[in-house]
Scaffold this motif. Structure first.
Motif, short mmCIF file in Angstrom:
data_model
loop_
_atom_site.label_atom_id
_atom_site.label_comp_id
_atom_site.label_asym_id
_atom_site.label_seq_id
_atom_site.Cartn_x
_atom_site.Cartn_y
_atom_site.Cartn_z
N THR A 138 -136.71 -66.90 68.75
CA THR A 138 -136.31 -68.01 67.88
C THR A 138 -136.40 -69.34 68.62
O THR A 138 -136.90 -70.33 68.09
CB THR A 138 -134.87 -67.79 67.36
N ILE A 139 -135.94 -69.34 69.86
CA ILE A 139 -135.93 -70.59 70.64
C ILE A 139 -137.34 -71.00 71.05
O ILE A 139 -137.75 -72.14 70.86
CB ILE A 139 -135.02 -70.44 71.88
N ALA A 181 -137.09 -64.31 54.19
CA ALA A 181 -137.00 -65.37 55.20
C ALA A 181 -137.85 -66.57 54.80
O ALA A 181 -137.42 -67.72 54.91
CB ALA A 181 -137.43 -64.84 56.56
N GLY A 182 -139.07 -66.30 54.31
CA GLY A 182 -139.97 -67.38 53.91
C GLY A 182 -139.47 -68.16 52.71
O GLY A 182 -139.57 -69.38 52.66
N ILE A 183 -138.89 -67.45 51.74
CA ILE A 183 -138.33 -68.12 50.56
C ILE A 183 -137.18 -69.03 50.95
O ILE A 183 -137.10 -70.19 50.52
CB ILE A 183 -137.89 -67.08 49.50
N LEU A 184 -136.29 -68.52 51.80
CA LEU A 184 -135.14 -69.34 52.23
C LEU A 184 -135.59 -70.52 53.09
O LEU A 184 -135.04 -71.62 52.97
CB LEU A 184 -134.13 -68.48 52.98
N ALA A 185 -136.60 -70.30 53.94
CA ALA A 185 -137.13 -71.40 54.75
C ALA A 185 -137.71 -72.50 53.85
O ALA A 185 -137.52 -73.68 54.10
CB ALA A 185 -138.18 -70.88 55.73
N GLU A 186 -138.41 -72.09 52.78
CA GLU A 186 -138.95 -73.07 51.83
C GLU A 186 -137.83 -73.84 51.13
O GLU A 186 -137.94 -75.05 50.92
CB GLU A 186 -139.81 -72.36 50.77
N LEU A 187 -136.75 -73.15 50.79
CA LEU A 187 -135.61 -73.82 50.14
C LEU A 187 -135.00 -74.86 51.07
O LEU A 187 -134.60 -75.94 50.64
CB LEU A 187 -134.56 -72.81 49.69
N VAL A 188 -134.92 -74.53 52.37
CA VAL A 188 -134.38 -75.49 53.34
C VAL A 188 -135.32 -76.69 53.47
O VAL A 188 -134.87 -77.83 53.54
CB VAL A 188 -134.17 -74.82 54.71
N MET A 189 -136.63 -76.44 53.45
CA MET A 189 -137.58 -77.55 53.54
C MET A 189 -137.46 -78.48 52.35
O MET A 189 -137.58 -79.69 52.48
CB MET A 189 -139.02 -77.02 53.61
N GLY A 239 -135.14 -69.01 58.67
CA GLY A 239 -136.07 -67.90 58.54
C GLY A 239 -135.90 -66.87 59.65
O GLY A 239 -135.86 -65.66 59.41
N MET A 240 -135.75 -67.35 60.88
CA MET A 240 -135.58 -66.44 62.01
C MET A 240 -134.20 -65.77 61.99
O MET A 240 -134.04 -64.65 62.47
CB MET A 240 -135.80 -67.17 63.33
N PHE A 241 -133.21 -66.45 61.44
CA PHE A 241 -131.89 -65.84 61.30
C PHE A 241 -132.00 -64.61 60.40
O PHE A 241 -131.47 -63.55 60.72
CB PHE A 241 -130.90 -66.85 60.71
N ILE A 242 -132.73 -64.75 59.29
CA ILE A 242 -132.94 -63.60 58.39
C ILE A 242 -133.76 -62.53 59.10
O ILE A 242 -133.42 -61.34 59.06
CB ILE A 242 -133.65 -64.05 57.10
N ASP A 274 -124.61 -61.60 64.73
CA ASP A 274 -124.65 -62.76 63.83
C ASP A 274 -124.42 -64.05 64.61
O ASP A 274 -125.16 -65.03 64.44
CB ASP A 274 -123.55 -62.65 62.75
N LEU A 275 -123.40 -64.04 65.46
CA LEU A 275 -123.07 -65.24 66.23
C LEU A 275 -124.22 -65.64 67.15
O LEU A 275 -124.61 -66.81 67.21
CB LEU A 275 -121.79 -64.99 67.05
N ILE A 276 -124.79 -64.66 67.84
CA ILE A 276 -125.93 -64.94 68.73
C ILE A 276 -127.11 -65.47 67.93
O ILE A 276 -127.79 -66.42 68.36
CB ILE A 276 -126.30 -63.68 69.53
N SER A 277 -127.36 -64.91 66.75
CA SER A 277 -128.47 -65.37 65.91
C SER A 277 -128.27 -66.79 65.42
O SER A 277 -129.21 -67.59 65.39
CB SER A 277 -128.66 -64.44 64.70
#
Length: 196
Positions: A44-45, A91-99, A119-122, A165-168
């Motif tokens: 992710t990083i 993940a892609g759908i949620l990433a699009e919503l954030v964009m 997206g990476m969290f999902i 969850d916390l680490i993600s």
């Protein structure tokens, strides 16, 4: 989207896939349990700048969805891990919503980094989702082995899920900030010059 945009997304998604796979294997060397806690943290990083550069350079709606979708396709074709395709569609759908609006792909804001982080969290829940929702599928059981699936079911206690969850969340926030920083530091000025 033009053909050159699609080609760019394919190239960058391959880079993202290789980084995710490589860093996943690297964390696996720490041992099974530690690698499950930080399964996607490094990916992710380190992968965030790739996504931010891609989304800001293409600057069109759909980049986030296609990026995550293609990574799911690679997992399906190369490893037979078809549940990751389903996870990455979400993940892609949620990433699009954030964009949000298309202008956010080109704007000097932090939306691209945050979209990638979400997206990476999902995506980071893929082992857990596969275990609980696809863990009885014969092809998945054969690939992962019954012993490993049993181990995963015992590992994912409420406390361990909370720690994961916390680490993600932390990795997603760091990744979003890192991706935005790298873009602003090394690529934003070049983009502005090319637009002038």
């Amino acid at each position: 989207m033009k053909l050159k945009d699609v080609v760019k997304i394919i190239v960058f998604s391959i880079i993202g896939f290789v980084l995710t796979m490589g860093l996943g294997y690297a964390t696996g060397m720490l041992g099974v349990a530690p690698s499950l806690y930080i399964s996607c943290a490094f990916a992710t990083i380190i992968g965030a700048p790739v996504f931010v550069i891609l989304s800001r350079s293409v600057g069109k709606r759909g980049v986030a969805f296609v990026y995550f979708f293609l990574i799911g396709v690679y997992y399906t074709l190369l490893m037979g891990m078809w549940p990751i395709l389903i996870i990455n569609i979400v993940a892609g759908i949620l990433a699009e919503l954030v964009m949000g609006r298309e202008v956010n792909y080109r704007a000097a804001n932090k939306r691209a980094g945050y979209a990638y982080g979400v997206g990476m969290f999902i995506y980071s829940f893929h082992a857990m989702v596969i275990t609980y929702f696809f863990g009885t599928n014969p092809s998945i059981v054969k690939m992962m082995t019954p012993e490993y699936i049993s181990f995963l079911k015992n590992f994912y206690t409420p406390i361990n899920i909370g720690i994961c969850d916390l680490i993600s969340v932390i990795a997603s926030l760091i990744g979003a900030s890192f991706g935005n920083y790298i873009y602003e530091k090394f690529f934003a000025s070049k983009t502005k010059k090319s637009n002038l």
